[in-house]
Design an enzyme around this catalytic site. Structure first.
Site, PDB file in Angstrom:
ATOM      1  N   ASP A  61       7.372 -68.230 -10.974  1.00  0.00           N
ATOM      2  CA  ASP A  61       7.092 -67.464  -9.758  1.00  0.00           C
ATOM      3  C   ASP A  61       8.270 -67.700  -8.821  1.00  0.00           C
ATOM      4  OD1 ASP A  61       6.279 -66.651  -7.210  1.00  0.00           O
ATOM      5  OD2 ASP A  61       4.172 -67.099  -7.594  1.00  0.00           O
ATOM      6  N   LYS A 116       6.558 -60.821   0.240  1.00  0.00           N
ATOM      7  CA  LYS A 116       7.228 -61.879   0.981  1.00  0.00           C
ATOM      8  C   LYS A 116       8.696 -61.512   1.233  1.00  0.00           C
ATOM      9  CE  LYS A 116       3.147 -63.597   0.365  1.00  0.00           C
ATOM     10  NZ  LYS A 116       2.831 -64.488  -0.730  1.00  0.00           N
TER      11      LYS A 116
HETATM   12  C1  LIG Z   1       1.850 -64.622  -1.718  1.00  0.00           C
HETATM   13  C2  LIG Z   1       2.161 -65.247  -3.008  1.00  0.00           C
HETATM   14  C3  LIG Z   1       1.574 -64.796  -4.197  1.00  0.00           C
HETATM   15  C4  LIG Z   1       0.539 -63.700  -4.222  1.00  0.00           C
HETATM   16  O1  LIG Z   1       1.058 -62.479  -3.787  1.00  0.00           O
HETATM   17  P1  LIG Z   1       0.183 -61.350  -3.029  1.00  0.00           P
HETATM   18  O2  LIG Z   1       1.189 -60.276  -2.787  1.00  0.00           O
HETATM   19  O3  LIG Z   1      -0.375 -61.958  -1.786  1.00  0.00           O
HETATM   20  O4  LIG Z   1      -0.901 -60.944  -3.977  1.00  0.00           O
HETATM   21  C5  LIG Z   1       1.965 -65.392  -5.366  1.00  0.00           C
HETATM   22  N1  LIG Z   1       2.857 -66.405  -5.383  1.00  0.00           N
HETATM   23  C6  LIG Z   1       3.436 -66.864  -4.264  1.00  0.00           C
HETATM   24  C7  LIG Z   1       4.400 -67.989  -4.342  1.00  0.00           C
HETATM   25  C8  LIG Z   1       3.099 -66.315  -3.035  1.00  0.00           C
HETATM   26  O5  LIG Z   1       3.661 -66.798  -1.928  1.00  0.00           O
END
Ligand SMILES: *Cc1c(COP(=O)(O)O)cnc(C)c1O
Length: 392
Positions: free
Chosen positions: A185, A210
């Site tokens: 991720d 983000k």
């Molecule tokens: C926010 C986030 C997610 C999930 O994403 P959404 O767009 O809120 O569904 C997954 N991994 C990380 C590291 C995040 O900050």
């Protein structure tokens, strides 16, 4: 085809030009947002450009997918990116595409709370098992891999909100040894600062909500890989399970990505200034930022990242009540969930982003605040924290 040579152009050139072909009708420099849900074929069974229905394919989404593939893999021709209506939708599609009932996923012990909830509350009832380990401890990872067949290692680095750093290249080697897939991720680092596929990872996932979107005005996610088999299975999930993202959301992420490099440079310099300032503050117990030389993952971060990111977590000596008071006392930093936008945000994980993991092995210290450092002026951000910390 895009007119730039993707192998030889730099990150920012790719960010601005990949997927952004000149509009052939009007010559528009910014490709239009294609809102149409459906496309008329020339004749039955004869599509004009491969488009028939917007859940499966859409030109604006394709532009974004090409752009993300070009940034994360360096080459939109050999890399594949698929975008979704949220980061969690992207993760779900990947897990459904690459795993089967009975498979086991080994997951980091402080992954995003929603990722853990997805594995624990949604996919475990469907017989996808998971085990939690500390991904910065390679012995623990090896033990977990040795204990039984695992389909996947799921890693975040730096982690949320503890900012632990995992060695992607070492984990890729371990994953290969045990015939597991390494999923990273890359939401916190972004491809501007870290390229997991080049370090040996099989798949990268993103919450484009983000840093990629970067302006706190869209929700989305992406899966990126150079593995054709996984790519096809994820593409099928996008079409058949249907969590693809909308044209407007696709466009917003595309627009955000064009400035990712310059934004990240400022996020990094502001976060560095704040991490040092906090480290010198008498009320502070610990600062978690991989750019600090005393951070346990500093050397690995230096090896695999070209900058240490915009996220800083801080723990206060004064305890829970004082920490909550600080969290409610800033003016420039807004108290809100989420991260990665141009504006600075402050989050109290225990009761906000990480409330869902409060009584689990992923629980976060109650004297911890997480800062998503924005791109405002560093002096104003430090001034804001200075007045908020006066209450300590
Ligand atoms: C926010 C986030 C997610 C999930 O994403 P959404 O767009 O809120 O569904 C997954 N991994 C990380 C590291 C995040 O900050």
């Amino acid at each position: 085809m895009t007119f730039i040579d993707k192998h030889n152009s730099g990150f920012n050139t790719r960010a601005i030009h990949s997927g952004q072909d000149l509009d052939p009708v009007y010559g528009a420099v910014v490709p239009p947002i294609h809102l149409s849900s459906t496309y008329a074929p020339e004749a039955i069974g004869k599509l004009r450009k491969g488009y028939d229905y917007g859940r499966g394919t859409n030109p604006t989404r394709d532009a974004l997918q090409n752009q993300i593939a070009a940034l994360e893999t360096g080459n939109a021709e050999t890399g594949f990116a698929y975008t979704f209506s949220s980061g969690l939708a992207a993760e779900t599609a990947l897990l459904m595409a690459a795993c089967e009932p009975g498979d086991r996923v080994i997951v980091g012990n402080d992954v995003y709370g929603g990722t853990y909830r997805l594995l624990d509350k949604v996919l475990r009832p469907w017989k996808l098992e998971h085990q939690v380990v500390d991904m910065s401890n390679l012995d623990q990872v090896r033990d977990a891999l040795s204990a039984g067949k695992a389909r996947m290692l799921w890693v975040e680095t730096p982690t949320n909100p503890m900012m632990h750093v995992a060695d992607i290249a070492a984990l890729a080697e371990l994953a290969r040894e045990f015939d597991a897939l390494l999923v990273v991720d890359n939401t916190f680092a972004t491809p501007y600062l870290q390229l997991p596929l080049q370090l040996g990872a099989d798949v990268v996932v993103h919450s484009t909500t983000k840093y990629m979107g970067g302006h706190s005005d869209t929700i989305g996610g992406a899966v990126v890989t150079e593995n054709e088999e996984i790519a096809q299975a994820v593409n099928f999930q996008q079409f058949a399970a249907g969590a693809s993202n909308s044209p407007l959301d696709s466009y917003l992420v595309t627009r955000g990505l064009k400035t990712l490099g310059v934004r990240m440079d400022r996020h990094v310099s502001n976060a560095t200034a704040i991490a040092h300032w906090l480290s010198d503050h008498p009320g502070v117990e610990a600062v978690h930022y991989p750019g600090l030389e005393n951070h346990p993952g500093h050397e690995i971060a230096k090896k695999q990242m070209s900058g240490f990111g915009g996220m800083v977590s801080v723990q206060f000596k004064a305890g829970v009540e004082a920490t909550r008071k600080v969290a409610e006392s800033t003016h420039v930093f807004r108290l809100a969930e989420s991260l990665g936008g141009v504006e600075s945000l402050l989050n109290y994980p225990t009761a906000m982003t990480h409330a869902s993991v409060a009584d689990t092995e992923l629980a976060v210290p109650e004297n911890l605040i997480r800062l998503s450092v924005g791109i405002e002026d560093a002096d104003d951000l430090i001034g804001d924290l200075d007045q908020a910390l006066k209450s300590l």
